[in-house]
Write an enzyme that holds these catalytic residues in place. Structure first.
Site, PDB file in Angstrom:
ATOM      1  CG  ASP A  76      29.867  33.451  36.366  1.00 62.18           C
ATOM      2  OD1 ASP A  76      30.743  34.349  36.344  1.00 62.18           O
ATOM      3  OD2 ASP A  76      29.932  32.465  37.132  1.00 62.18           O
ATOM      4  CG  ASP A  78      29.586  38.120  38.988  1.00 64.24           C
ATOM      5  OD1 ASP A  78      28.653  37.321  38.845  1.00 64.24           O
ATOM      6  OD2 ASP A  78      30.732  37.778  39.321  1.00 64.24           O
ATOM      7  CG  ASP A 151      40.671  38.841  43.601  1.00 62.85           C
ATOM      8  OD1 ASP A 151      40.304  39.643  42.715  1.00 62.85           O
ATOM      9  OD2 ASP A 151      40.430  37.610  43.544  1.00 62.85           O
TER      10      ASP A 151
HETATM   11  P1  ATP Z   1      36.003  33.082  37.488  1.00 64.38           P
HETATM   12  O1  ATP Z   1      34.512  33.310  37.582  1.00 64.38           O
HETATM   13  O2  ATP Z   1      36.557  32.940  36.136  1.00 64.38           O
HETATM   14  O3  ATP Z   1      36.453  32.072  38.446  1.00 64.38           O
HETATM   15  P2  ATP Z   1      36.092  35.623  38.739  1.00 64.38           P
HETATM   16  O4  ATP Z   1      37.175  36.653  38.841  1.00 64.38           O
HETATM   17  O5  ATP Z   1      34.803  36.064  38.121  1.00 64.38           O
HETATM   18  O6  ATP Z   1      36.716  34.413  37.998  1.00 64.38           O
HETATM   19  P3  ATP Z   1      34.538  35.063  41.052  1.00 64.38           P
HETATM   20  O7  ATP Z   1      34.820  34.151  42.171  1.00 64.38           O
HETATM   21  O8  ATP Z   1      33.357  34.849  40.192  1.00 64.38           O
HETATM   22  O9  ATP Z   1      35.836  35.069  40.179  1.00 64.38           O
HETATM   23  O10 ATP Z   1      34.502  36.523  41.671  1.00 64.38           O
HETATM   24  C1  ATP Z   1      34.016  37.661  40.994  1.00 64.38           C
HETATM   25  C2  ATP Z   1      34.824  38.887  41.380  1.00 64.38           C
HETATM   26  O11 ATP Z   1      34.741  39.106  42.784  1.00 64.38           O
HETATM   27  C3  ATP Z   1      36.310  38.771  41.108  1.00 64.38           C
HETATM   28  O12 ATP Z   1      36.634  39.114  39.784  1.00 64.38           O
HETATM   29  C4  ATP Z   1      36.890  39.720  42.106  1.00 64.38           C
HETATM   30  O13 ATP Z   1      36.774  41.054  41.668  1.00 64.38           O
HETATM   31  C5  ATP Z   1      35.984  39.552  43.303  1.00 64.38           C
HETATM   32  N1  ATP Z   1      36.499  38.533  44.226  1.00 64.38           N
HETATM   33  C6  ATP Z   1      36.246  37.197  44.215  1.00 64.38           C
HETATM   34  N2  ATP Z   1      36.885  36.561  45.197  1.00 64.38           N
HETATM   35  C7  ATP Z   1      37.556  37.505  45.884  1.00 64.38           C
HETATM   36  C8  ATP Z   1      38.394  37.493  47.022  1.00 64.38           C
HETATM   37  N3  ATP Z   1      38.668  36.352  47.651  1.00 64.38           N
HETATM   38  N4  ATP Z   1      38.911  38.664  47.441  1.00 64.38           N
HETATM   39  C9  ATP Z   1      38.614  39.817  46.815  1.00 64.38           C
HETATM   40  N5  ATP Z   1      37.851  39.902  45.734  1.00 64.38           N
HETATM   41  C10 ATP Z   1      37.315  38.770  45.258  1.00 64.38           C
HETATM   42 MG    MG Z   2      32.977  34.876  37.973  1.00 63.10          MG
END
Ligand code: ATP
Ligand code: MG
Length: 458
Positions: A76, A78, A151
């Site tokens: 997805d 963001d 993170d």
């Molecule tokens: P995926 O969607 O493939 O699981 P993602 O990195 O996009 O991976 P998301 O949970 O969608 O994960 O989160 C989007 C973004 O928000 C992350 O890339 C990160 O920058 C931030 N993020 C998410 N969770 C955390 C956290 N627990 N602490 C700090 N930043 C976070």
């Molecule tokens: Mg994501």
């Protein structure tokens, strides 16, 4: 010293990615980061365009940028911006503000939702619980603040689809290219703030075939118990992400190495102690992973059905040996295993009922009467149950010819199904688990009693 300073200065001049202020972000142009703009969701581009036309900064951020740089298809998209939630909402016809802990905006385009959030303030100084976990977090910040609170370095990349530039405050592009998962800031503090980051480190390492950088890695084992302090709903979400990332097998191994698996997947250790348990787990996860990587979906209920099956089967067998009717015994074994699992970690009710459906169809594949087959094919989990039967055949639990017959039936149209059923030999006797050859008379008489009492019909 002077020599080194000059060298750094010259290298910055020569390397466009390093030309920014020493404390400022690096900027990567299209040919350096390699993102093909056509692979970016046009809706995410639209959100950035509209925001920028109204004078705001807006970037695609997080997992999508990371995945595009390494050539994976993002799940997805963001967007992060300096517009406030109200300002964002005012610019789009279908947009709603969501979230309590941190408000963000869902901008809706048909099936696709672009999650659009305002740059967040740095995490430091936030209200935390006694373990350091952040409780409230609702202040806006600058782009630089927003990058600092993410993170891992490889998740803190901002892609501007208009200029096709990637902004990188924490050396994330370099880490990504070297396949290094590196936390931003002090590892222990960041894990204490949010212990889920330890699970995320493991998931990204498995997904990207990366290593966890030494300092990022060091506190994990030590702090693994903090996971128990996280709300279960978040752990459930994260567990499903781990199991559905296409690298579940690697994730589980890595979770075990770090001592993070017991709370999330309490069945793993008992399963590994069972004869053939480990082999079944490997087979199930290998199938799941290859399906996910081929772009097919895998339902959480199917994965949980696989993870818990051997435990259910063990109890089923014991009950059959004690003389219980096989279907009734299966029902009770399922209840027992689900209950002991959910005492540690809940599984959503709807997944539980799907799992039961998948399991309860298993003995029926071996003994269902021809006239009842149509009804079986109409059950919502029929397809998943047939997939599960295939897995059991691969594990040599059931005859592979039988499993193939059902798979062919599942794939056939109505006419073909009628023909297949018409020529099918009548079903055999009541199916108990394979190794349950220790049938005894008492069981047979019990079986009669259960049927009379309204046990599951064949
Ligand atoms: P995926 O969607 O493939 O699981 P993602 O990195 O996009 O991976 P998301 O949970 O969608 O994960 O989160 C989007 C973004 O928000 C992350 O890339 C990160 O920058 C931030 N993020 C998410 N969770 C955390 C956290 N627990 N602490 C700090 N930043 C976070
Ligand atoms: Mg994501």
């Amino acid at each position: 010293m002077l020599k080194r300073t000059i060298k750094t200065f010259v290298s910055r001049l020569l390397n466009p990615a390093q030309r920014a202020r020493p404390d400022g972000p690096r900027r990567y142009e299209r040919q350096e980061h390699g993102i093909d703009r056509r692979l970016v969701s046009r809706h995410a581009v639209k959100v950035c365009e509209v925001l920028s036309q109204h004078g705001y900064e807006a970037y695609v951020v997080g997992g999508a940028v990371r995945d595009l740089i390494v050539g994976l298809e993002p799940k997805d998209f963001d967007v992060a911006t300096n517009a406030t939630p109200e300002q964002i909402r005012a610019l789009f016809r279908r947009a709603r503000i969501i979230g309590r802990r941190f408000r963000l905006v869902h901008v809706v385009f048909g099936q696709e939702i672009i999650e659009t959030s305002t740059f967040r303030a740095d995490d430091s100084g936030k209200q935390t619980d006694e373990h350091g976990r952040i409780l409230r977090d609702n202040e806006f910040g600058t782009l630089q603040d927003d990058a600092a609170r993410r993170d891992f370095t490889l998740n803190a990349l901002y892609y501007d689809p208009l200029s096709e530039t990637v902004i990188d405050y924490h050396n994330g592009v370099a880490d990504l290219k070297e396949r290094l998962v590196r936390i931003i800031g002090d590892p222990e503090t960041r894990y204490r703030e949010d212990p889920v980051r330890m699970l995320r480190a493991v998931r990204f390492a498995a997904k990207l075939d990366a290593s966890i950088e030494a300092k990022t890695h060091e506190p994990i084992k030590r702090l693994s118990r903090l996971i128990e302090n996280v709300p279960e709903s978040r752990l459930c979400d994260e567990t499903l992400k781990l199991l559905n990332c296409g690298h579940a097998m690697d994730c589980i191994r890595r979770l075990q190495d770090e001592g993070l698996h017991n709370k999330l997947l309490p069945m793993i250790e008992p399963l590994q102690r069972l004869p053939h348990g480990e082999a079944f787990l490997d087979m199930a996860l290998a199938r799941t992973d290859s399906r996910v990587r081929a772009g097919k979906s895998v339902s959480p209920s199917f994965i949980y059905a696989c993870l818990l099956w051997k435990l259910v089967q063990k109890d089923w067998l014991l009950r059959c040996d004690k003389g219980e009717h096989p279907q009734q015994a299966l029902l009770e074994a399922a209840d027992m295993v689900i209950e002991s699992q959910t005492r540690v970690m809940p599984i959503q009710k709807r997944y539980q009922s799907d799992m039961r459906e998948i399991w309860f169809m298993q003995p029926r594949f071996e003994r269902v009467a021809n006239r009842a087959i149509w009804r079986m094919t109409e059950q919502p989990r029929f397809r998943a149950a047939v997939d599960f039967l295939q897995l059991r055949a691969e594990a040599k639990e059931v005859d592979s010819v039988l499993a193939q017959w059902w798979m062919d039936l599942a794939n056939a149209g109505d006419d073909e199904r009628s023909e297949m059923i018409a020529v099918r030999k009548p079903a055999g006797a009541t199916a108990a688990p394979r190794s349950g050859q220790r049938r005894n008379r008492r069981r047979r008489s019990n079986a009669k009693r259960t049927q009379q009492a309204g046990g599951i019909e064949a």
